[in-house]
Scaffold this motif. Structure first.
Motif, PDB file in Angstrom:
ATOM      1  N   UNK A  34       0.819  -1.217   0.000  1.00 14.46           N
ATOM      2  CA  UNK A  34       0.000   0.000   0.000  1.00 14.46           C
ATOM      3  C   UNK A  34       0.851   1.264   0.000  1.00 14.46           C
ATOM      4  N   UNK A  35       2.151   1.127   0.220  1.00 15.90           N
ATOM      5  CA  UNK A  35       3.053   2.275   0.155  1.00 15.90           C
ATOM      6  C   UNK A  35       3.111   2.869  -1.253  1.00 15.90           C
ATOM      7  N   UNK A  36       2.628   2.131  -2.235  1.00 15.68           N
ATOM      8  CA  UNK A  36       2.588   2.645  -3.610  1.00 15.68           C
ATOM      9  C   UNK A  36       1.717   3.900  -3.676  1.00 15.68           C
ATOM     10  N   UNK A  37       0.770   4.004  -2.751  1.00 19.41           N
ATOM     11  CA  UNK A  37      -0.097   5.191  -2.756  1.00 19.41           C
ATOM     12  C   UNK A  37       0.668   6.471  -2.443  1.00 19.41           C
ATOM     13  N   UNK A  38       1.925   6.329  -2.014  1.00 17.49           N
ATOM     14  CA  UNK A  38       2.742   7.524  -1.792  1.00 17.49           C
ATOM     15  C   UNK A  38       3.035   8.240  -3.099  1.00 17.49           C
ATOM     16  N   UNK A  39       2.786   7.591  -4.214  1.00 24.93           N
ATOM     17  CA  UNK A  39       3.020   8.232  -5.511  1.00 24.93           C
ATOM     18  C   UNK A  39       1.868   9.150  -5.907  1.00 24.93           C
ATOM     19  N   UNK A  47       8.091   4.489 -12.756  1.00 25.35           N
ATOM     20  CA  UNK A  47       7.403   3.206 -12.859  1.00 25.35           C
ATOM     21  C   UNK A  47       8.175   2.107 -12.141  1.00 25.35           C
ATOM     22  N   UNK A  48       9.478   2.105 -12.280  1.00 19.74           N
ATOM     23  CA  UNK A  48      10.309   1.097 -11.620  1.00 19.74           C
ATOM     24  C   UNK A  48      10.230   1.190 -10.108  1.00 19.74           C
ATOM     25  N   UNK A  49      10.242   2.399  -9.590  1.00 17.24           N
ATOM     26  CA  UNK A  49      10.132   2.589  -8.148  1.00 17.24           C
ATOM     27  C   UNK A  49       8.808   2.088  -7.608  1.00 17.24           C
ATOM     28  N   UNK A  50       7.738   2.344  -8.328  1.00 13.96           N
ATOM     29  CA  UNK A  50       6.419   1.878  -7.899  1.00 13.96           C
ATOM     30  C   UNK A  50       6.325   0.351  -7.959  1.00 13.96           C
ATOM     31  N   UNK A  51       6.949  -0.252  -8.968  1.00 13.28           N
ATOM     32  CA  UNK A  51       6.933  -1.709  -9.064  1.00 13.28           C
ATOM     33  C   UNK A  51       7.738  -2.354  -7.943  1.00 13.28           C
ATOM     34  N   UNK A  74       5.957  -4.761  -5.390  1.00 15.34           N
ATOM     35  CA  UNK A  74       6.268  -6.172  -5.544  1.00 15.34           C
ATOM     36  C   UNK A  74       7.240  -6.748  -4.532  1.00 15.34           C
ATOM     37  N   UNK A  75       8.197  -5.942  -4.083  1.00 12.30           N
ATOM     38  CA  UNK A  75       9.214  -6.451  -3.166  1.00 12.30           C
ATOM     39  C   UNK A  75       8.623  -6.988  -1.860  1.00 12.30           C
ATOM     40  N   UNK A  76       7.723  -6.275  -1.199  1.00  6.49           N
ATOM     41  CA  UNK A  76       7.156  -6.822   0.043  1.00  6.49           C
ATOM     42  C   UNK A  76       6.354  -8.100  -0.174  1.00  6.49           C
ATOM     43  N   UNK A  77       5.677  -8.201  -1.295  1.00  8.34           N
ATOM     44  CA  UNK A  77       4.914  -9.416  -1.585  1.00  8.34           C
ATOM     45  C   UNK A  77       5.850 -10.613  -1.743  1.00  8.34           C
ATOM     46  N   UNK A  78       6.920 -10.430  -2.497  1.00  8.67           N
ATOM     47  CA  UNK A  78       7.886 -11.511  -2.691  1.00  8.67           C
ATOM     48  C   UNK A  78       8.592 -11.848  -1.383  1.00  8.67           C
ATOM     49  N   UNK A  79       8.962 -10.830  -0.618  1.00  8.96           N
ATOM     50  CA  UNK A  79       9.638 -11.067   0.660  1.00  8.96           C
ATOM     51  C   UNK A  79       8.726 -11.801   1.634  1.00  8.96           C
ATOM     52  N   UNK A  80       7.455 -11.451   1.655  1.00 11.18           N
ATOM     53  CA  UNK A  80       6.514 -12.120   2.551  1.00 11.18           C
ATOM     54  C   UNK A  80       6.361 -13.591   2.172  1.00 11.18           C
ATOM     55  N   UNK A  81       6.294 -13.879   0.894  1.00 11.58           N
ATOM     56  CA  UNK A  81       6.163 -15.263   0.437  1.00 11.58           C
ATOM     57  C   UNK A  81       7.396 -16.082   0.807  1.00 11.58           C
ATOM     58  N   UNK A  82       8.591 -15.545   0.517  1.00 15.51           N
ATOM     59  CA  UNK A  82       9.826 -16.264   0.818  1.00 15.51           C
ATOM     60  C   UNK A  82      10.006 -16.412   2.332  1.00 15.51           C
TER      61      UNK A  82
END
Length: 124
Positions: A46-51, A65-69, A73-81
């Motif tokens: 939800x930090x993407x809303x900072x944009x 765009x890269x920063x928003x991705x 995406x990073x927290x989702x992948x980190x949470x899964x791993x």
């Protein structure tokens, strides 16, 4: 003939695994790590809303765009791993190797790192 020497006692072998904490404690630590992974996976993207405050031509990393991705995406992948590491760490707690503890230590480190990177991009 009397033998004054007593027979040698059989050696005592302790084949029990070393005590690494109670099962309830390991279960509690695992639940805390899984909860942390769940919170990270649900709320960090939800930090993407900072944009929302970005305007055309804004040079901040969050406005790209890269920063928003990365922030999404990073927290989702980190949470899964981290959840996989936690489950693997809890499953291997009975073994004598330290791999289970390394998995349980790596999971929160990965989650914290994802938060730090995401907040650094949002704040920059």
């Amino acid at each position: 003939m009397i033998n004054d020497q007593a027979p040698a006692a059989a050696p005592v072998h302790d084949d029990a695994p070393p005590e690494t904490g109670s099962a309830v404690g390991r279960f509690f630590v695992g639940l805390l790590l899984l909860a942390f992974a769940g919170v990270t996976g649900l709320f960090a993207p939800l930090l993407v809303m900072a944009s929302d405050g970005c305007y055309e031509g804004d040079a901040r990393m969050m406005c790209s765009t890269g920063g928003q991705q990365i922030v999404g995406g990073l927290p989702m992948a980190a949470a899964f791993v981290a959840a996989l590491l936690t489950v693997a760490g809890m499953a291997g707690m009975g073994s004598k190797s330290g791999a289970a503890w390394r998995c349980l230590l790596a999971a929160p480190c990965l989650l914290v790192l994802s938060w730090v990177v995401s907040l650094a991009i949002v704040g920059a």
